[in-house]
Every structure is written in structure tokens, then in C-alpha cells.
Design a protein around this motif. Structure first.
Motif, mmCIF file in Angstrom:
data_model
loop_
_atom_site.group_PDB
_atom_site.id
_atom_site.type_symbol
_atom_site.label_atom_id
_atom_site.label_comp_id
_atom_site.label_asym_id
_atom_site.label_seq_id
_atom_site.Cartn_x
_atom_site.Cartn_y
_atom_site.Cartn_z
ATOM 1 N N ILE A 1 0.884 -1.168 0.000
ATOM 2 C CA ILE A 1 0.000 0.000 0.000
ATOM 3 C C ILE A 1 0.916 1.211 0.000
ATOM 4 O O ILE A 1 1.402 1.647 1.044
ATOM 5 C CB ILE A 1 -0.922 0.017 1.234
ATOM 6 N N ASN A 2 1.180 1.736 -1.170
ATOM 7 C CA ASN A 2 2.158 2.812 -1.290
ATOM 8 C C ASN A 2 1.860 3.668 -2.512
ATOM 9 O O ASN A 2 0.903 3.420 -3.252
ATOM 10 C CB ASN A 2 3.579 2.233 -1.369
ATOM 11 N N GLU A 3 2.698 4.683 -2.734
ATOM 12 C CA GLU A 3 2.475 5.634 -3.821
ATOM 13 C C GLU A 3 2.530 4.978 -5.194
ATOM 14 O O GLU A 3 1.826 5.395 -6.117
ATOM 15 C CB GLU A 3 3.515 6.766 -3.745
ATOM 16 N N ARG A 4 3.377 3.957 -5.364
ATOM 17 C CA ARG A 4 3.469 3.287 -6.668
ATOM 18 C C ARG A 4 2.148 2.669 -7.086
ATOM 19 O O ARG A 4 1.804 2.638 -8.268
ATOM 20 C CB ARG A 4 4.535 2.190 -6.633
ATOM 21 N N VAL A 5 1.394 2.158 -6.092
ATOM 22 C CA VAL A 5 0.122 1.485 -6.362
ATOM 23 C C VAL A 5 -1.034 2.486 -6.406
ATOM 24 O O VAL A 5 -1.886 2.435 -7.297
ATOM 25 C CB VAL A 5 -0.150 0.411 -5.296
ATOM 26 N N LEU A 6 -1.063 3.401 -5.446
ATOM 27 C CA LEU A 6 -2.197 4.316 -5.323
ATOM 28 C C LEU A 6 -2.143 5.466 -6.320
ATOM 29 O O LEU A 6 -3.186 6.056 -6.638
ATOM 30 C CB LEU A 6 -2.265 4.867 -3.899
ATOM 31 N N PHE A 7 -0.956 5.787 -6.819
ATOM 32 C CA PHE A 7 -0.784 6.823 -7.839
ATOM 33 C C PHE A 7 0.019 6.240 -9.001
ATOM 34 O O PHE A 7 1.196 6.580 -9.187
ATOM 35 C CB PHE A 7 -0.066 8.052 -7.256
ATOM 36 N N PRO A 8 -0.583 5.336 -9.776
ATOM 37 C CA PRO A 8 0.165 4.642 -10.821
ATOM 38 C C PRO A 8 0.794 5.631 -11.813
ATOM 39 O O PRO A 8 0.179 6.622 -12.201
ATOM 40 C CB PRO A 8 -0.905 3.786 -11.508
ATOM 41 N N GLY A 9 2.020 5.339 -12.204
ATOM 42 C CA GLY A 9 2.728 6.205 -13.141
ATOM 43 C C GLY A 9 3.997 6.752 -12.530
ATOM 44 O O GLY A 9 4.364 6.441 -11.384
ATOM 45 N N LEU A 10 4.656 7.600 -13.292
ATOM 46 C CA LEU A 10 5.961 8.111 -12.869
ATOM 47 C C LEU A 10 5.859 9.053 -11.675
ATOM 48 O O LEU A 10 6.783 9.134 -10.857
ATOM 49 C CB LEU A 10 6.641 8.818 -14.047
#
Length: 268
Positions: free
Chosen positions: A236-245
Motif C-alpha cells: 500500500i504505497n504511492e506506486r500502487v495508489l498513484f500509478p505512473g511516474l
């Protein structure tokens, strides 16, 4: 009790999943919408309210101009509620407020900002079934007809303007609706929106008149690093919750922040 402070992970989990068992569904599904904030002092005001006292007057102008200049993938025939969802999602000040069905997503927003680790965080838990018990009859009837607990934009589409929405009752009411799956961010954050039938009324002032519908969990500041580490391990982190660069960059930046650990040798 509407407000309690959590100081350990186990206590926090118990509070988040209190009364989760739903006999009619035979599922552990707490009927709550969750909103996590990194600082307990942050208020439940919408982005529109933060524009100032003139927010009711400028609300229509903001949305009208957003529709005029928006990209072509949002077309004129789309409903008011689709336009509001897209506008909120892309940062336009609106009367909508972001919530999630997931307590873990709420915890992410409590613990993602490491610059706020000196402050207690907070999770607001609103029982959307109880919130909807205050709806005017016509709207509560829509939920009953659909056998639903929250609205969709299709269910709300017969309401063509915010003025018409506000006029549904002389008393301000709140409701929750699920936004369309505009992109992976909305899907991954298990998102839903709240809206009140008056743009000048804050959610907290509405809740204070109805203490049966909410629970406020204060998250002790020295618990935040433990929450953050456990969420990262659960993906549960930014990579998953805000997909993209952009999400990747947020995640990497946080990974290299030096932790400020509480004064204890090991977790309690």
C-alpha cells in the motif's frame, strides 16, 4: 464514544474494524467511508470552501469554465455528476470530498507525509448507511430501489444541476457516491466522494449535529513509522495508489527519508 486515540497497531486495527461483521452479508464489511489526514488539526472542509467566503457564488463559474476548456474525452452529454467527478479528480475546487472504502488507503494518507510525523494523524470513519438515513425520501428511495448502500453517478443523473440538488430538502443533507473509473488511481484507491446539499456547510459542522454517524480515530504520531513500514510491506504505497511516474517518484523520495523513530527499543 466518537473520538479515541490509538497508540498501538493492534488497537488501531481493532478500532478500524470494530462492528465489521455484517450478518446479512456474512462478511466482514464495515459500513464506513474512511478519510485519513496526516495532522489532527486539519479540518473537513472541501477544496471549494477553502476558496473563501464567496465559494457559493463562484462554484458554478468554476464548473462552467472547466467544462468549456476540458479535454474532449469528457463530452457535453455526460452528466453533472460525471463532470464533478472529473473536476474533483483533477484538482478543481468543488464541493466534493475524497473518501475511501479502504482503511489501509486512509492509513496511507495519514503516514505518507514524513514532514508531519511530529503531529498526530486522524482517520475519520463515517457510517454511510447512517448518513443516508438523513436523506430526503426521494433520494433514499433510489437506494432502496437499487438495493444499494451508496449512489452511483447513473443513479444521480436525473439531478441536472447543483441548484436542483440543493432544493431537494430545506435541511442540508449529505450523501456518498462512487465516482466512475476514470483511471487506475480511482480504482486502486477504492475511492468514493461525499457531497453536501449546501456548498458553505463543512462536513464537521454537519456531523456535529449527528454524532451517531461518525467515529474519529486519532493516530499517535510515534505510531506513524510502524504504520508506514507495515503498509509498504503490504504494497500500500504511492506506486500502487498513484500509478505512473509521479507515484513512483513520490515513493522513491519517501524511501530515502531518514526515519525519526519513537523512543523505544522495539514495537509494543
Amino acid at each position: 464514544m466518537n473520538s479515541i486515540r490509538a497508540t498501538t497497531w493492534n488497537q488501531l486495527m481493532d478500532l478500524l474494524y470494530e462492528d465489521a461483521w455484517m450478518p446479512s452479508l456474512r462478511r466482514f464489511r464495515p459500513p464506513f467511508a474512511f478519510r485519513g489526514l496526516p495532522d489532527e488539526s486539519f479540518v473537513l472542509d472541501t477544496s471549494l470552501m477553502r476558496m473563501g467566503q464567496d465559494c457559493a457564488r463562484i462554484e458554478g463559474h468554476l464548473l462552467r469554465n472547466f467544462k468549456k476548456y476540458a479535454l474532449r474525452d469528457v463530452v457535453e452529454r455526460d452528466s453533472l455528476w460525471y463532470w464533478l467527478s472529473v473536476a474533483q479528480h483533477h484538482g478543481l475546487p468543488t464541493r466534493l470530498m475524497d473518501w475511501t472504502f479502504s482503511p489501509y488507503v486512509a492509513l496511507h494518507f495519514v503516514s505518507a507525509n514524513t514532514e508531519r510525523y511530529h503531529s498526530d494523524g486522524v482517520i475519520w470513519c463515517l457510517d454511510y448507511k447512517k448518513v443516508h438515513s438523513y436523506l430526503p425520501a426521494a433520494l433514499s428511495g433510489l437506494l432502496e430501489d437499487e438495493g444499494a448502500d451508496v449512489f452511483t453517478i447513473d443513479m444521480l443523473s436525473p439531478i441536472h444541476s447543483l441548484r436542483e440538488f440543493d432544493a431537494r430538502s430545506e435541511h442540508p443533507f449529505a450523501l456518498f457516491f462512487e465516482p466512475p473509473s476514470i483511471d487506475d488511481r480511482i480504482v486502486n484507491q477504492y475511492a468514493l466522494f461525499s457531497v453536501i446539499s449546501n456548498p458553505t456547510i463543512s462536513m464537521i459542522s454537519w456531523l456535529e449535529q449527528r454524532p451517531d454517524v461518525y467515529r474519529k480515530i486519532t493516530v499517535a504520531n510515534d505510531l506513524k513509522w510502524e504504520i508506514r513500514d507495515k503498509l509498504d510491506q503490504a504494497n500500500i504505497n504511492e506506486r500502487v495508489l498513484f500509478p505512473g511516474l509521479d507515484g513512483l517518484s513520490r515513493w522513491l523520495r519517501r524511501q530515502y527519508v531518514q526515519p525519526i523513530l519513537p523512543n523505544r527499543d522495539s514495537p509494543e
